[in-house]
Design an enzyme around this catalytic site. Structure first.
Site, PDB file in Angstrom:
ATOM      1  N   ASP A   1       0.797  -1.228   0.000  1.00  0.00           N
ATOM      2  CA  ASP A   1       0.000   0.000   0.000  1.00  0.00           C
ATOM      3  C   ASP A   1       0.827   1.275   0.000  1.00  0.00           C
ATOM      4  O   ASP A   1       0.321   2.345   0.343  1.00  0.00           O
ATOM      5  CB  ASP A   1      -0.933   0.001   1.208  1.00  0.00           C
ATOM      6  CG  ASP A   1      -2.093  -0.969   1.040  1.00  0.00           C
ATOM      7  OD1 ASP A   1      -2.726  -0.937  -0.028  1.00  0.00           O
ATOM      8  OD2 ASP A   1      -2.356  -1.746   1.963  1.00  0.00           O
TER       9      ASP A   1
ATOM     10  N   ASP B   1      -7.159  -3.675  -5.315  1.00  0.00           N
ATOM     11  CA  ASP B   1      -6.726  -2.394  -4.767  1.00  0.00           C
ATOM     12  C   ASP B   1      -5.304  -2.029  -5.205  1.00  0.00           C
ATOM     13  O   ASP B   1      -4.947  -0.850  -5.270  1.00  0.00           O
ATOM     14  CB  ASP B   1      -6.746  -2.419  -3.234  1.00  0.00           C
ATOM     15  CG  ASP B   1      -7.959  -3.079  -2.622  1.00  0.00           C
ATOM     16  OD1 ASP B   1      -8.432  -4.077  -3.183  1.00  0.00           O
ATOM     17  OD2 ASP B   1      -8.412  -2.632  -1.556  1.00  0.00           O
TER      18      ASP B   1
ATOM     19  N   THR C   1     -13.562 -12.990  -3.346  1.00  0.00           N
ATOM     20  CA  THR C   1     -13.908 -11.600  -3.041  1.00  0.00           C
ATOM     21  C   THR C   1     -14.035 -11.460  -1.534  1.00  0.00           C
ATOM     22  O   THR C   1     -15.107 -11.654  -0.966  1.00  0.00           O
ATOM     23  CB  THR C   1     -15.205 -11.192  -3.772  1.00  0.00           C
ATOM     24  OG1 THR C   1     -14.990 -11.284  -5.180  1.00  0.00           O
ATOM     25  CG2 THR C   1     -15.597  -9.764  -3.430  1.00  0.00           C
TER      26      THR C   1
ATOM     27  N   ARG D   1     -16.287  -0.945  -3.948  1.00  0.00           N
ATOM     28  CA  ARG D   1     -15.060  -0.165  -3.933  1.00  0.00           C
ATOM     29  C   ARG D   1     -13.995  -0.800  -4.821  1.00  0.00           C
ATOM     30  O   ARG D   1     -13.208  -0.101  -5.447  1.00  0.00           O
ATOM     31  CB  ARG D   1     -14.544   0.026  -2.502  1.00  0.00           C
ATOM     32  CG  ARG D   1     -13.432   1.089  -2.442  1.00  0.00           C
ATOM     33  CD  ARG D   1     -13.150   1.562  -1.032  1.00  0.00           C
ATOM     34  NE  ARG D   1     -12.512   0.563  -0.203  1.00  0.00           N
ATOM     35  CZ  ARG D   1     -13.093  -0.064   0.818  1.00  0.00           C
ATOM     36  NH1 ARG D   1     -14.346   0.190   1.132  1.00  0.00           N
ATOM     37  NH2 ARG D   1     -12.427  -0.952   1.534  1.00  0.00           N
TER      38      ARG D   1
ATOM     39  N   TRP E   1     -11.741   0.962  -7.596  1.00  0.00           N
ATOM     40  CA  TRP E   1     -10.277   0.909  -7.621  1.00  0.00           C
ATOM     41  C   TRP E   1      -9.786   0.549  -9.021  1.00  0.00           C
ATOM     42  O   TRP E   1      -8.835   1.142  -9.528  1.00  0.00           O
ATOM     43  CB  TRP E   1      -9.751  -0.131  -6.646  1.00  0.00           C
ATOM     44  CG  TRP E   1      -9.825   0.106  -5.167  1.00  0.00           C
ATOM     45  CD1 TRP E   1     -10.063  -0.853  -4.226  1.00  0.00           C
ATOM     46  CD2 TRP E   1      -9.594   1.316  -4.423  1.00  0.00           C
ATOM     47  NE1 TRP E   1     -10.017  -0.319  -2.956  1.00  0.00           N
ATOM     48  CE2 TRP E   1      -9.719   1.006  -3.045  1.00  0.00           C
ATOM     49  CE3 TRP E   1      -9.293   2.624  -4.799  1.00  0.00           C
ATOM     50  CZ2 TRP E   1      -9.556   1.964  -2.036  1.00  0.00           C
ATOM     51  CZ3 TRP E   1      -9.136   3.578  -3.792  1.00  0.00           C
ATOM     52  CH2 TRP E   1      -9.259   3.255  -2.440  1.00  0.00           C
TER      53      TRP E   1
END
Length: 410
Positions: A131, A189, A249, A261, A265
């Protein structure tokens, strides 16, 4: 007429940094063809939103102590929640402050952002997380854009180096979640962290960052997406062979559902990847995702998605303001790269989302909501965490969407 893509193919043997600069110039000419007319009332709403956000973020600064980073606020408990600098959302607070400083010119916001950045610096060497794009580019990337400094540049480059250590060439992806040695978990993400790598190539001339980003995007197209352009959240690869072991998922309603979301992304990530590469396969991917979202029968008329497009209790399912804000920001960039018909649709939806997130239903009253701008986001529904609360990234991408909308008036 030659597009920036066809011109790029002529010059494909140029070194990447020069090519990137060249394409920036060419793409500016192309973008100028697609202009959309913002509404005066929406521009006025945005101006008020920024003024209110200035007050909110000063109020938020009083809610936590040095060395901590805003995470969320629980209205039922009147409880403000923070994290340490290693939490994946740690960069959004400074990023939001910096963007609000751009909008308001309030130097108090810049001072607060700079103060908060100091506690984040050490994460440039963090190799345990994927991240770093969220953490270090949403923060130091904006800081370096607004007030370029050698120290910021070095932090961005070091962060990209740290992120690159998680790339596995057998898989063709950056590792997301650490797990068992024979698992290699990649989440959608992670597309959002590629912008850090693209920027590092621009700053250094080292194409290895660029190549990792492109490889990750290619593998994601191949394995994360269903034929209808909806995305799984998690793909589990064999780290030795790159074979897909499992598709699931984790944060959505079910393995075959479309977690809201995550879809946003992907839309945002492939829009960025097209911007940085000018390769049309990424534009086509972004357009395909946009079509899935905007034609989805479960997308509400106000364009604020349910937390999962296949949640079992629609129309009573919770909405996710964060998914809406990310989608709006992505669409208000993507509209610049497509034909006029699609572009107008993307622009209109982005505009609608800004209108509706600005309503009392989603926008908090002053000096409430822990200082966050938006209410009603959903973090991890299956785990029962961050349910129907404000979230730092909802604010960040809402601010960015409003900035992008304003640019059409300039």
């Amino acid at each position: 007429m030659q597009t920036s893509y066809t011109i790029a193919m002529k010059y494909k043997n140029l070194r990447l940094p020069f090519l990137a600069l060249f394409l920036t110039f060419i793409s500016s000419a192309v973008l100028a063809q697609n202009t959309f007319k913002p509404k005066k009332d929406v521009l006025a709403t945005i101006k008020k939103n920024f003024a209110d956000a200035d007050i909110q973020y000063k109020y938020m600064a009083k809610q936590f102590t040095d060395g901590r980073f805003p995470k969320t606020y629980h209205p039922d408990k009147d409880q403000f929640e923070t994290s340490n600098s290693g939490w994946w959302c740690s960069g959004f607070y400074a990023g939001s402050l910096l963007k609000l400083y751009e909008a308001t010119k309030d130097t108090a916001l810049l001072t607060q952002a700079n103060h908060n950045l100091k506690g984040l610096e050490k994460e440039q060497f963090n190799k345990t997380t994927h991240d770093l794009g969220f953490m270090m580019y949403c923060s130091f990337g904006n800081a370096n854009r607004i007030e370029p400094k050698p120290a910021y540049k070095e932090i961005i480059i070091n962060s990209a180096k740290s992120l690159s250590t998680r790339f596995n060439p057998n898989v063709g992806c950056i590792l997301s979640w650490n797990s068992k040695p024979d698992d290699f978990l990649v989440i959608i993400d992670n597309m959002m962290n590629l912008e850090l790598l693209f920027n590092a190539t621009k700053l250094t001339g080292d194409s290895s960052f660029y190549k990792i980003a492109v490889a990750h995007a290619n593998t994601t197209i191949k394995n994360h997406y269903r034929p209808d352009f909806s995305s799984y959240h998690v793909i589990n690869y064999d780290p030795k062979t790159g074979a897909v072991k499992e598709k699931k998922t984790a944060q959505g309603f079910a393995n075959e559902s479309a977690w809201a979301r995550g879809q946003s992304w992907g839309l945002y990530g492939f829009t960025v990847t097209y911007r940085e590469t000018k390769d049309k396969k990424y534009l086509n991917q972004a357009k395909g995702i946009a079509h899935f979202l905007l034609s989805n029968p479960n997308l509400p008329a106000d364009k604020i998605p349910y937390w999962d497009y296949n949640a079992n209790n629609i129309p009573n399912a919770l909405r996710d303001a964060s998914a809406a804000a990310i989608m709006a920001s992505a669409l208000l960039e993507l509209c610049r790269y497509v034909d006029k018909k699609d572009g107008q649709e993307y622009f209109n939806v982005g505009q609608t989302i800004i209108r509706n997130l600005s309503s009392p239903k989603y926008k908090a009253d002053l000096n409430t909501n822990g200082g966050f701008i938006l209410k009603h986001s959903v973090g991890h529904f299956p785990a029962g965490t961050e349910i129907d609360v404000p979230l730092t990234y909802a604010d960040y991408y809402f601010i960015e969407a409003m900035q992008r909308y304003q640019e059409f008036a300039q």
